[in-house]
Design an enzyme around this catalytic site. Structure first.
Site, short mmCIF file in Angstrom:
data_model
loop_
_atom_site.label_atom_id
_atom_site.label_comp_id
_atom_site.label_asym_id
_atom_site.label_seq_id
_atom_site.Cartn_x
_atom_site.Cartn_y
_atom_site.Cartn_z
N HIS A 187 52.95 31.76 50.44
CA HIS A 187 52.29 32.96 50.94
C HIS A 187 50.78 32.89 50.72
O HIS A 187 50.28 32.03 50.00
CB HIS A 187 52.85 34.20 50.25
N HIS B 267 41.93 35.01 40.18
CA HIS B 267 42.11 35.60 41.51
C HIS B 267 40.81 36.25 41.98
O HIS B 267 40.37 36.05 43.11
CB HIS B 267 43.23 36.65 41.49
N ASP C 122 47.38 35.20 49.58
CA ASP C 122 46.84 36.40 48.95
C ASP C 122 45.57 36.83 49.68
O ASP C 122 44.68 36.02 49.92
CB ASP C 122 46.48 36.14 47.49
N HIS D 153 54.84 38.45 48.26
CA HIS D 153 54.38 37.26 47.53
C HIS D 153 55.53 36.28 47.31
O HIS D 153 55.44 35.41 46.44
CB HIS D 153 53.74 37.67 46.20
N HIS E 158 44.71 42.21 47.14
CA HIS E 158 45.67 41.96 46.05
C HIS E 158 45.06 42.32 44.69
O HIS E 158 45.75 42.86 43.82
CB HIS E 158 46.10 40.50 46.10
N GLU F 247 49.48 30.15 47.92
CA GLU F 247 50.29 29.90 46.72
C GLU F 247 51.74 29.54 47.09
O GLU F 247 52.21 29.82 48.18
CB GLU F 247 50.30 31.14 45.82
#
Length: 203
Positions: free
Chosen positions: A50, A145, A52, A46, A56, A157
């Site tokens: 990056h 999330h 997700d 992370h 995650h 992100e």
């Protein structure tokens, strides 16, 4: 073609509290007894800019290599928001109603609540991007999330949007194919003049 690199520098970027600091090790170096340079990297997945994957936050979610690449390639919109918490009401009032890929510029300090994440997911969003380290703020990481990832919204992100004005762009940001992992770095790029060279008419 005007390309804008929106990726953060890997070894000098801000790190999410508690994540490992990225380090590079020179394994081999050009010299009398060696004809090449070879480096190894130790870092959290992370780190810097990056993506997700559902894994995650979802125990049975897909890992990064299973995500559809079309979410990371295509027209997108960049909008600017004030620092702070993004509520569902704010999304309803100020966010675009129809958009497949949305990137939020908030000076690295704008975060979604689960209500706002769910509102965007319900609109059929493919990807949400942010210049913050996370879509959620400290103490409220899991709900936003999960709202995105449970609805197949890719999360991008750690963007560098300092040189990007709000508007329409073409995004290219597929993640590295880290099979089995919950995240992976990406070299994210915006194409600023894609409407011109694609032959499309600006709206």
């Amino acid at each position: 073609m005007k390309l804008i690199d929106i990726s953060k520098k890997y070894f000098s970027c801000e790190i999410y509290p508690g994540d490992p600091k990225p380090e590079a090790e020179r394994v081999a170096e050009i010299g009398e007894d060696c004809c090449y340079n070879l480096s190894a990297v130790h870092a959290g997945v992370h780190t810097a800019t990056h993506v997700d994957a559902p894994l995650h936050f979802l125990p049975d979610g897909d890992s990064i290599e299973k995500l559809p690449l079309d979410a990371f390639v295509g027209p997108c919109r960049v909008i600017q928001v004030p620092a702070g918490v993004i509520t569902g009401d704010y999304v309803d009032r100020f966010f675009p109603k129809k958009c497949e890929r949305l990137i939020v510029k908030g000076g690295g300090r704008a975060f979604f609540m689960d209500s706002s994440a769910q509102e965007l997911a319900d609109r059929g969003l493919k990807l949400i991007g942010t210049d913050s380290l996370s879509v959620g703020c400290k103490g409220n990481e899991a709900p936003p999330h999960k709202a995105f990832l449970q609805n197949s919204v890719a999360i991008l992100e750690g963007l560098d949007l300092s040189q990007v004005a709000p508007g329409e762009y073409f995004l290219f940001a597929p993640p590295v194919c880290y099979d089995g992992l919950e995240a992976a770095p990406t070299r994210a790029v915006l194409i600023a003049d894609y409407i011109f060279w694609s032959g499309k008419q600006a709206k």
